[in-house]
Scaffold this motif. Sequence first.
Motif, PDB file in Angstrom:
ATOM      1  N   ASP A 100       0.831  -1.198   0.000  1.00  0.00           N
ATOM      2  CA  ASP A 100       0.000   0.000   0.000  1.00  0.00           C
ATOM      3  C   ASP A 100       0.871   1.256   0.000  1.00  0.00           C
ATOM      4  OD1 ASP A 100      -2.687   1.046   0.078  1.00  0.00           O
ATOM      5  OD2 ASP A 100      -2.285   1.674   2.135  1.00  0.00           O
ATOM      6  N   ARG A 101       1.941   1.213   0.790  1.00  0.00           N
ATOM      7  CA  ARG A 101       2.855   2.362   0.876  1.00  0.00           C
ATOM      8  C   ARG A 101       3.572   2.607  -0.450  1.00  0.00           C
ATOM      9  NH1 ARG A 101       5.231   0.646   4.969  1.00  0.00           N
ATOM     10  NH2 ARG A 101       7.138  -0.209   4.040  1.00  0.00           N
ATOM     11  N   MET A 102       3.864   1.520  -1.179  1.00  0.00           N
ATOM     12  CA  MET A 102       4.579   1.636  -2.447  1.00  0.00           C
ATOM     13  C   MET A 102       3.650   1.845  -3.644  1.00  0.00           C
ATOM     14  SD  MET A 102       7.408  -1.403  -1.890  1.00  0.00           S
ATOM     15  CE  MET A 102       8.174  -1.165  -3.492  1.00  0.00           C
ATOM     16  N   GLY A 103       2.347   1.835  -3.390  1.00  0.00           N
ATOM     17  CA  GLY A 103       1.395   2.019  -4.481  1.00  0.00           C
ATOM     18  C   GLY A 103       1.239   0.794  -5.362  1.00  0.00           C
ATOM     19  N   LEU A 104       1.534  -0.391  -4.811  1.00  0.00           N
ATOM     20  CA  LEU A 104       1.416  -1.644  -5.567  1.00  0.00           C
ATOM     21  C   LEU A 104       0.029  -2.224  -5.309  1.00  0.00           C
ATOM     22  CD1 LEU A 104       4.910  -3.126  -4.625  1.00  0.00           C
ATOM     23  CD2 LEU A 104       4.309  -1.817  -6.675  1.00  0.00           C
ATOM     24  N   THR A 105      -0.958  -1.696  -6.007  1.00  0.00           N
ATOM     25  CA  THR A 105      -2.352  -2.026  -5.711  1.00  0.00           C
ATOM     26  C   THR A 105      -2.640  -3.509  -5.882  1.00  0.00           C
ATOM     27  OG1 THR A 105      -2.972   0.178  -6.482  1.00  0.00           O
ATOM     28  CG2 THR A 105      -4.742  -1.422  -6.214  1.00  0.00           C
ATOM     29  N   ASP A 106      -2.112  -4.116  -6.950  1.00  0.00           N
ATOM     30  CA  ASP A 106      -2.401  -5.533  -7.194  1.00  0.00           C
ATOM     31  C   ASP A 106      -1.839  -6.408  -6.085  1.00  0.00           C
ATOM     32  OD1 ASP A 106       0.159  -4.831  -8.022  1.00  0.00           O
ATOM     33  OD2 ASP A 106       0.214  -6.273  -9.673  1.00  0.00           O
ATOM     34  N   VAL A 107      -0.608  -6.124  -5.659  1.00  0.00           N
ATOM     35  CA  VAL A 107       0.014  -6.899  -4.582  1.00  0.00           C
ATOM     36  C   VAL A 107      -0.736  -6.677  -3.274  1.00  0.00           C
ATOM     37  CG1 VAL A 107       2.133  -7.276  -3.250  1.00  0.00           C
ATOM     38  CG2 VAL A 107       2.266  -6.810  -5.715  1.00  0.00           C
ATOM     39  N   ALA A 108      -1.121  -5.421  -3.017  1.00  0.00           N
ATOM     40  CA  ALA A 108      -1.859  -5.098  -1.794  1.00  0.00           C
ATOM     41  C   ALA A 108      -3.178  -5.863  -1.731  1.00  0.00           C
ATOM     42  CB  ALA A 108      -2.109  -3.596  -1.710  1.00  0.00           C
ATOM     43  N   MET A 109      -3.880  -5.975  -2.866  1.00  0.00           N
ATOM     44  CA  MET A 109      -5.168  -6.659  -2.885  1.00  0.00           C
ATOM     45  C   MET A 109      -5.006  -8.165  -2.658  1.00  0.00           C
ATOM     46  SD  MET A 109      -7.661  -4.609  -3.010  1.00  0.00           S
ATOM     47  CE  MET A 109      -6.675  -3.493  -1.998  1.00  0.00           C
ATOM     48  N   VAL A 110      -3.950  -8.744  -3.215  1.00  0.00           N
ATOM     49  CA  VAL A 110      -3.712 -10.177  -2.999  1.00  0.00           C
ATOM     50  C   VAL A 110      -3.443 -10.442  -1.518  1.00  0.00           C
ATOM     51  CG1 VAL A 110      -2.136 -12.093  -3.456  1.00  0.00           C
ATOM     52  CG2 VAL A 110      -2.938 -10.661  -5.343  1.00  0.00           C
ATOM     53  N   ARG A 140     -12.273  -5.961  -8.487  1.00  0.00           N
ATOM     54  CA  ARG A 140     -13.222  -5.490  -9.493  1.00  0.00           C
ATOM     55  C   ARG A 140     -12.709  -4.198 -10.127  1.00  0.00           C
ATOM     56  NH1 ARG A 140     -19.029  -4.168  -7.360  1.00  0.00           N
ATOM     57  NH2 ARG A 140     -19.210  -6.432  -7.229  1.00  0.00           N
ATOM     58  N   ALA A 141     -12.187  -3.301  -9.282  1.00  0.00           N
ATOM     59  CA  ALA A 141     -11.660  -2.034  -9.785  1.00  0.00           C
ATOM     60  C   ALA A 141     -10.446  -2.258 -10.687  1.00  0.00           C
ATOM     61  CB  ALA A 141     -11.282  -1.119  -8.625  1.00  0.00           C
ATOM     62  N   LEU A 142      -9.665  -3.305 -10.395  1.00  0.00           N
ATOM     63  CA  LEU A 142      -8.493  -3.620 -11.215  1.00  0.00           C
ATOM     64  C   LEU A 142      -8.861  -4.335 -12.514  1.00  0.00           C
ATOM     65  CD1 LEU A 142      -6.030  -4.881  -8.429  1.00  0.00           C
ATOM     66  CD2 LEU A 142      -5.713  -2.848  -9.868  1.00  0.00           C
ATOM     67  N   GLY A 143     -10.141  -4.749 -12.631  1.00  0.00           N
ATOM     68  CA  GLY A 143     -10.564  -5.491 -13.818  1.00  0.00           C
ATOM     69  C   GLY A 143      -9.996  -6.889 -13.862  1.00  0.00           C
ATOM     70  N   PRO A 145     -11.253 -10.394 -13.044  1.00  0.00           N
ATOM     71  CA  PRO A 145     -12.351 -11.278 -12.640  1.00  0.00           C
ATOM     72  C   PRO A 145     -11.884 -12.576 -11.998  1.00  0.00           C
ATOM     73  CG  PRO A 145     -12.093 -11.275 -15.025  1.00  0.00           C
ATOM     74  CD  PRO A 145     -11.208 -10.180 -14.496  1.00  0.00           C
ATOM     75  N   ARG A 146     -10.704 -13.059 -12.394  1.00  0.00           N
ATOM     76  CA  ARG A 146     -10.201 -14.298 -11.790  1.00  0.00           C
ATOM     77  C   ARG A 146     -10.019 -14.121 -10.288  1.00  0.00           C
ATOM     78  NH1 ARG A 146      -5.211 -15.925 -10.296  1.00  0.00           N
ATOM     79  NH2 ARG A 146      -4.738 -18.161 -10.296  1.00  0.00           N
ATOM     80  N   MET A 147      -9.285 -13.079  -9.895  1.00  0.00           N
ATOM     81  CA  MET A 147      -9.032 -12.870  -8.474  1.00  0.00           C
ATOM     82  C   MET A 147     -10.294 -12.388  -7.750  1.00  0.00           C
ATOM     83  SD  MET A 147      -6.129 -14.005  -7.764  1.00  0.00           S
ATOM     84  CE  MET A 147      -6.190 -13.478  -6.048  1.00  0.00           C
ATOM     85  N   GLU A 148     -11.143 -11.649  -8.440  1.00  0.00           N
ATOM     86  CA  GLU A 148     -12.422 -11.271  -7.831  1.00  0.00           C
ATOM     87  C   GLU A 148     -13.224 -12.529  -7.497  1.00  0.00           C
ATOM     88  OE1 GLU A 148     -16.714  -9.269  -8.950  1.00  0.00           O
ATOM     89  OE2 GLU A 148     -14.984  -8.758 -10.211  1.00  0.00           O
ATOM     90  N   GLY A 149     -13.204 -13.493  -8.417  1.00  0.00           N
ATOM     91  CA  GLY A 149     -13.921 -14.741  -8.182  1.00  0.00           C
ATOM     92  C   GLY A 149     -13.383 -15.518  -7.002  1.00  0.00           C
ATOM     93  N   VAL A 150     -12.052 -15.571  -6.880  1.00  0.00           N
ATOM     94  CA  VAL A 150     -11.457 -16.285  -5.744  1.00  0.00           C
ATOM     95  C   VAL A 150     -11.783 -15.565  -4.441  1.00  0.00           C
ATOM     96  CG1 VAL A 150      -9.323 -17.140  -4.725  1.00  0.00           C
ATOM     97  CG2 VAL A 150      -9.611 -17.210  -7.200  1.00  0.00           C
ATOM     98  N   ALA A 151     -11.753 -14.226  -4.465  1.00  0.00           N
ATOM     99  CA  ALA A 151     -12.108 -13.463  -3.266  1.00  0.00           C
ATOM    100  C   ALA A 151     -13.568 -13.707  -2.885  1.00  0.00           C
ATOM    101  CB  ALA A 151     -11.844 -11.980  -3.494  1.00  0.00           C
ATOM    102  N   ARG A 152     -14.443 -13.777  -3.868  1.00  0.00           N
ATOM    103  CA  ARG A 152     -15.858 -14.063  -3.576  1.00  0.00           C
ATOM    104  C   ARG A 152     -16.007 -15.478  -3.008  1.00  0.00           C
ATOM    105  NH1 ARG A 152     -19.415 -10.320  -5.063  1.00  0.00           N
ATOM    106  NH2 ARG A 152     -18.831  -8.754  -6.611  1.00  0.00           N
ATOM    107  N   MET A 153     -15.182 -16.407  -3.478  1.00  0.00           N
ATOM    108  CA  MET A 153     -15.209 -17.765  -2.937  1.00  0.00           C
ATOM    109  C   MET A 153     -14.808 -17.757  -1.456  1.00  0.00           C
ATOM    110  SD  MET A 153     -13.002 -21.029  -4.207  1.00  0.00           S
ATOM    111  CE  MET A 153     -11.476 -20.345  -3.569  1.00  0.00           C
TER     112      MET A 153
END
Length: 219
Positions: A100-110, A140-143, A145-153
């Motif tokens: 989050d501090r480095m602005g790495l949104t994808d890594v932060a979300m994982v 979802r904001a990152l577009g 769907p694969r990781m959104e689906g796993v998060a929903r699971m």
Amino acid sequence: GRTSAADAVIARISDAVADPSSLAPQVAAAIELLRAIRAAYTGDLAACLEGFEASLAAFERAGDRRNACAIRSNLGFAFAELGDFSGAEEALRAAHATADRMGLTDVAMVALHTLGHVLAFRDQLTEARHVELRAVEGFRALGDPRMEGVARMYLAEIAVLSRDLAAAEAAARAALTALEVAPPLRAAALAVLARSLIGLDRADEAVTAAGEAHAILES
């Protein structure tokens, strides 16, 4: 899934490199990461953890903070798979804060997404749900769907543990829709759906969902 082809390449690397630590740190990190991922696919969680730890050390030697942060998130996942939820939470919170501090949104979300799962197994269900919802919205904001689906699971699993079975069914079905882009991952979502349906006394539907999940695994 082409494991035989991958193993042939890994064997060539192993023949050429007896000790990855003797190589440039970035190269060593890549080799150790490859070994960790392969170990994860074979179910050798101890070797997976060792590979991630070696890869992290090499990325840190190389001064590659981005990849080091990503590997720390993977370490959190490995700790969780081994049942060390305290160690997993510590690694994932650190990875999320750094990303989050480095602005790495994808890594932060994982990291956040995996943290939600870990918190659920630490019986911190309210925070787990809040964290996983943030991950769903982030992917979802990152577009993605694969990781959104796993998060929903994961959200569905948290709902099952919370005994909110109607919410679990809804989250599992939403996961299945998102995971149309990644059919193999639908097996896990179908399994969670089956668990929620059992709790809702809809055994016939649960058997159907579990059967679909099993068919995916066999294929």
